[in-house]
Structure formats: structure tokens, C-alpha cells
Design a protein around this motif. Sequence first.
Motif, short mmCIF file in Angstrom:
data_model
loop_
_atom_site.label_atom_id
_atom_site.label_comp_id
_atom_site.label_asym_id
_atom_site.label_seq_id
_atom_site.Cartn_x
_atom_site.Cartn_y
_atom_site.Cartn_z
N GLY A 118 0.68 -1.20 -0.01
CA GLY A 118 0.03 -0.19 0.06
C GLY A 118 0.88 1.17 0.00
N ALA A 119 2.00 1.13 -0.34
CA ALA A 119 2.93 2.48 -0.33
C ALA A 119 2.35 3.16 -1.62
CB ALA A 119 4.59 1.83 -0.62
N ALA A 120 2.64 4.55 -1.58
CA ALA A 120 2.24 5.39 -2.57
C ALA A 120 3.26 5.52 -3.78
CB ALA A 120 1.93 6.60 -1.95
N ALA A 121 4.52 5.78 -3.62
CA ALA A 121 5.28 6.03 -4.67
C ALA A 121 5.66 4.99 -5.59
CB ALA A 121 6.80 6.84 -4.00
N SER A 122 5.47 5.32 -6.63
CA SER A 122 5.79 4.23 -7.69
C SER A 122 6.79 4.61 -9.03
CB SER A 122 4.20 3.83 -8.53
OG SER A 122 4.68 2.92 -9.60
N ALA A 123 7.59 3.63 -9.23
CA ALA A 123 8.63 3.69 -10.25
C ALA A 123 8.05 3.86 -11.58
CB ALA A 123 9.55 2.74 -10.14
N TYR A 124 6.83 3.24 -11.70
CA TYR A 124 5.94 3.21 -12.83
C TYR A 124 4.74 4.49 -13.00
CZ TYR A 124 8.13 -1.37 -13.72
OH TYR A 124 9.13 -2.28 -13.93
N GLU A 125 4.92 5.61 -12.35
CA GLU A 125 3.92 6.58 -12.52
C GLU A 125 3.99 7.04 -13.64
OE1 GLU A 125 0.97 8.63 -10.51
OE2 GLU A 125 2.40 7.26 -9.46
N GLY A 126 2.60 6.90 -13.89
CA GLY A 126 2.38 7.58 -15.62
C GLY A 126 2.74 6.49 -16.64
#
Length: 273
Positions: free
Chosen positions: A240-248
Motif C-alpha cells: 500500500g505504499a504510494a510512490a511508484s517507479a511506474y508512475e504514469g
Amino acid sequence: MTPLSLPDEVRQSGQSYLQLTDEAVPGLVKGLYLHGSLAYGDFRPGRSDIDFLAVLSERPSGKAVDALREVFAELRSRHPRPYFDGLHVTHADLAGSPYDCPDVPCVQEWDFRPAGHFGRNPVTWHELAERAVTVRGPRLTADDVWRDRTALRTYSHANLDEYWKPKLDELRAGQEWVHDGPAGRGEWVTEWFVLGVARLHHLLATDRLTSKTGAGHHALTAFGERRQPIVHEALRIREGAAASAYEGEPIARLRDTIEFAATAIEEGRRLGP
């Protein structure tokens, strides 16, 4: 883990299930055991389901089965999530091979079946034998639950071919349905594929069962640096962590999910049963 240390939603669902069954069919449920993510300390509120097995005093009759159907209808109204998924067996069923167990009352995502085979497999039996969480009844011992490591490996190996490979083919053929939407379906697909396939690879590589999170940590070392970003992404989603290396970049995440699953399935198949 003891009943007192269970997450609140799990404890409440279990208590309601026992209360409702005791009222509907007194004396029927002699034991209630939890397995799956709970047994590994990997239950994730809002993501995990409750996996249960109930040991009955006898094979239920038509009226008792109808009563169980009503129990789950009421349980759903009280505690719609997490799902309370599992099956109802006798002590003799649990002591024997799951392949010898007849179809029994079971429920998956509130779909109650009077006679079905959901959860009737070597993974369930081995999890219960090795780390069952006891809610009611005596603690399970090695003499109570059938175990066969060869059968467990054979089942897991076949699962790669018979379940995950066709699912991967569906994923490749219908990529549009995994793009992120309001429910973040693309994220769910990555978590499900990457950690689900990794669990089977872990079992075939180490001869040990593990949780989805444990499988992810296994995959970080088992598949090299190239696959680490998508494994980290699957673990991020599960936690459930927010930051994603695949954002967008849902297409890139989907591509890496497909490539990881294909690699893990093929390597798992080579490990053999």
C-alpha cells in the motif's frame, strides 16, 4: 498467531461465523482454522481475504447445507469485506488426501456452493498442517492433516501450466483491460501475477511454502536485476505504499509484468515436480 492477536476484521468475521453456525446447526462446527496470508503474518487490510477451513462433526445433510447458505448470506451482510473464503470438511477428510475428499460446502467471494472443490488441494492441507491459526478446536498436529511433499510439488508444477500460463495468454491478448482506472486495476494485475507466479517458483525452488510477500523477496534474488523493478512494484502495491517507479507508465508496467510472469513460469516448469 492466536485468535486474540488477529486483525479486528478477521476476529469479527470469525466470531460472527461461529455464532451464526452454532445458532443455525448446533454442534456442527467442531473446528475453525485459518490459513493463507494470516498464517504467514502477511495479512493486508483492504487487500487480503480470510482463508478458512471448518471441521464438521459429520457430513452435512440437505437442511444443514441450506442453513450454511443462510449463514453466509447473513455473514456477507454483516462483514462484506474481507471475503470469508473456505470449505467445510470432516476430520477424516483432513487426515486423508484432498484428492480423496468429496465435493463439500464451500464459499468463494460469497458464492456459496453446496458441493464444490474450492480450496481442496495440497497447498491448503500443507498450510494447515504447518501453520494453521486455530480459532476453535484442538490445535492441529502432524497426525491430523495429510501431507505429501511430492503431491504438493506436482500440484504446484501443474498449476503453472494449467492455470497461470492460460491466464498469461489472456493477459497478452487483452492488454487494454489492465490499464489503470478508478480502481487501479493495472496495479492489481501486477501484484496478482508477479507475486502469484513467484510463490509457485519459490515452492519448486526451495520445497517450502511462503506468503506473497515472501515470494516477492525470493523473486528479487532469483530473477536478477533486470526483473527487480517489477518485483519491487508488486511489493509496493501489496504494502500500500504510494510512490511508484511506474508512475504514469501503465504500459511499461504491463510489459514488465508479462515478461516477468513468462520468465517465472518457464523457469518454474524447468524445475520440475
